[in-house]
Design a protein around this motif. Structure first.
Motif, PDB file in Angstrom:
ATOM      1  N   ALA A  10       0.873  -1.179   0.000  1.00  0.00           N
ATOM      2  CA  ALA A  10       0.000   0.000   0.000  1.00  0.00           C
ATOM      3  C   ALA A  10       0.909   1.228   0.000  1.00  0.00           C
ATOM      4  N   THR A  11       0.795   2.033  -1.040  1.00  0.00           N
ATOM      5  CA  THR A  11       1.704   3.172  -1.156  1.00  0.00           C
ATOM      6  C   THR A  11       0.951   4.491  -1.200  1.00  0.00           C
ATOM      7  N   ILE A  40      -4.783   4.603  -2.687  1.00  0.00           N
ATOM      8  CA  ILE A  40      -6.152   5.092  -2.518  1.00  0.00           C
ATOM      9  C   ILE A  40      -6.154   6.612  -2.588  1.00  0.00           C
ATOM     10  N   VAL A 112       2.933  -1.884   4.649  1.00  0.00           N
ATOM     11  CA  VAL A 112       2.709  -0.432   4.742  1.00  0.00           C
ATOM     12  C   VAL A 112       3.935   0.197   5.389  1.00  0.00           C
ATOM     13  N   GLY A 113       4.044   1.510   5.297  1.00  0.00           N
ATOM     14  CA  GLY A 113       5.061   2.224   6.064  1.00  0.00           C
ATOM     15  C   GLY A 113       4.493   2.498   7.450  1.00  0.00           C
ATOM     16  N   HIS A 115       4.745   5.191   8.881  1.00  0.00           N
ATOM     17  CA  HIS A 115       4.250   6.555   8.758  1.00  0.00           C
ATOM     18  C   HIS A 115       4.184   6.943   7.298  1.00  0.00           C
ATOM     19  N   GLY A 116       3.271   7.830   7.011  1.00  0.00           N
ATOM     20  CA  GLY A 116       3.151   8.291   5.625  1.00  0.00           C
ATOM     21  C   GLY A 116       3.280   9.786   5.541  1.00  0.00           C
ATOM     22  N   ARG A 118       1.475  12.070   6.617  1.00  0.00           N
ATOM     23  CA  ARG A 118       1.064  12.875   7.766  1.00  0.00           C
ATOM     24  C   ARG A 118       2.139  12.983   8.848  1.00  0.00           C
ATOM     25  N   GLY A 125       1.280   5.634  12.233  1.00  0.00           N
ATOM     26  CA  GLY A 125       0.329   6.484  11.519  1.00  0.00           C
ATOM     27  C   GLY A 125      -1.074   5.884  11.540  1.00  0.00           C
ATOM     28  N   SER A 126      -2.072   6.693  11.236  1.00  0.00           N
ATOM     29  CA  SER A 126      -3.454   6.236  11.396  1.00  0.00           C
ATOM     30  C   SER A 126      -3.846   5.164  10.374  1.00  0.00           C
ATOM     31  N   THR A 127      -3.359   5.267   9.146  1.00  0.00           N
ATOM     32  CA  THR A 127      -3.678   4.241   8.148  1.00  0.00           C
ATOM     33  C   THR A 127      -3.003   2.924   8.540  1.00  0.00           C
ATOM     34  N   ALA A 128      -1.727   3.036   8.890  1.00  0.00           N
ATOM     35  CA  ALA A 128      -0.981   1.835   9.299  1.00  0.00           C
ATOM     36  C   ALA A 128      -1.669   1.169  10.488  1.00  0.00           C
TER      37      ALA A 128
HETATM   38  P1  AMP Z   1      -0.186   6.908   7.660  1.00  0.00           P
HETATM   39  O1  AMP Z   1      -0.794   5.908   8.580  1.00  0.00           O
HETATM   40  O2  AMP Z   1      -1.163   7.752   6.915  1.00  0.00           O
HETATM   41  O3  AMP Z   1       0.879   7.745   8.312  1.00  0.00           O
HETATM   42  O4  AMP Z   1       0.536   6.062   6.501  1.00  0.00           O
HETATM   43  C1  AMP Z   1       1.254   4.893   6.809  1.00  0.00           C
HETATM   44  C2  AMP Z   1       1.341   4.016   5.587  1.00  0.00           C
HETATM   45  O5  AMP Z   1       0.020   3.641   5.153  1.00  0.00           O
HETATM   46  C3  AMP Z   1       2.009   4.653   4.369  1.00  0.00           C
HETATM   47  O6  AMP Z   1       3.436   4.573   4.444  1.00  0.00           O
HETATM   48  C4  AMP Z   1       1.441   3.771   3.265  1.00  0.00           C
HETATM   49  O7  AMP Z   1       2.128   2.537   3.243  1.00  0.00           O
HETATM   50  C5  AMP Z   1       0.003   3.529   3.742  1.00  0.00           C
HETATM   51  N1  AMP Z   1      -0.925   4.531   3.203  1.00  0.00           N
HETATM   52  C6  AMP Z   1      -1.296   5.711   3.751  1.00  0.00           C
HETATM   53  N2  AMP Z   1      -2.140   6.376   2.944  1.00  0.00           N
HETATM   54  C7  AMP Z   1      -2.315   5.590   1.846  1.00  0.00           C
HETATM   55  C8  AMP Z   1      -3.059   5.714   0.635  1.00  0.00           C
HETATM   56  N3  AMP Z   1      -3.802   6.793   0.392  1.00  0.00           N
HETATM   57  N4  AMP Z   1      -3.016   4.723  -0.272  1.00  0.00           N
HETATM   58  C9  AMP Z   1      -2.266   3.610  -0.022  1.00  0.00           C
HETATM   59  N5  AMP Z   1      -1.529   3.451   1.079  1.00  0.00           N
HETATM   60  C10 AMP Z   1      -1.545   4.408   2.019  1.00  0.00           C
END
Ligand code: AMP
Length: 147
Positions: A10-11, A40, A112-113, A115-116, A118, A125-128
């Motif tokens: 997921a990138t 996404i 996933v990372g 953190h992304g 944000r 991170g919230s997506t992770a």
């Molecule tokens: P976050 O939790 O937003 O800090 O992001 C952590 C990780 O979730 C990122 O490094 C990506 O691997 C994945 N991610 C975040 N947003 C998206 C997105 N819109 N589409 C796909 N993967 C995402």
């Protein structure tokens, strides 16, 4: 331990996405599994602090975001040998869509990372965090360190 057969990266195209992609690719090679990509485009409305969600994303802006994302997904796919039919571009909530795509395609590891875009304000991170808690398969969160 069984090999992972289908790994989904997921990138969000953030600064560290190459490092995360390299880890996903290495996992796929090591397990002789296939690698897929998903991005996404978030369809959250623009929020005004005082009035809440007052300005819905206009369809052209969404279209432009989708077009830009398509190009970046193609570049990443070519670099990491992911065929076109396994490069998914979706619109909606990142967490929900990542999980939906994973389940629909028999993915057994989501990468996933930690953190992304944000930033590093949270431990995860919230997506992770959302993917980690709700996915039915394994999840690898590649640690992104503060430089
Ligand atoms: P976050 O939790 O937003 O800090 O992001 C952590 C990780 O979730 C990122 O490094 C990506 O691997 C994945 N991610 C975040 N947003 C998206 C997105 N819109 N589409 C796909 N993967 C995402």
């Amino acid at each position: 331990m069984e090999n992972y057969k289908h790994i989904l990266l997921a990138t969000d195209f953030s600064e560290h996405c190459r490092t995360i992609a390299e880890r996903a690719k290495a996992m796929a090679d090591m397990h002789r599994g296939k690698l897929s990509l998903v991005h996404i485009v978030d369809n959250l409305p623009i929020t005004d602090a005082a009035y809440g969600p007052v300005i819905p994303f206009d369809i052209d802006l969404t279209g432009q975001l989708m077009d830009a994302a398509k190009i970046r997904l193609a570049r990443l796919g070519e670099k990491f040998d992911v065929p076109k039919e396994r490069r998914w571009l979706e619109l909606g909530s990142p967490k929900t869509e990542i999980i939906r795509v994973a389940e629909a395609n028999a993915v057994d590891l989501i990468v996933v990372g930690s953190h992304g875009r944000r930033g590093l304000a949270l431990l995860l991170g919230s997506t992770a965090n959302g993917v980690l808690h709700h996915a039915s398969c394994d999840v690898l969160a590649v640690r992104i360190k503060n430089d």
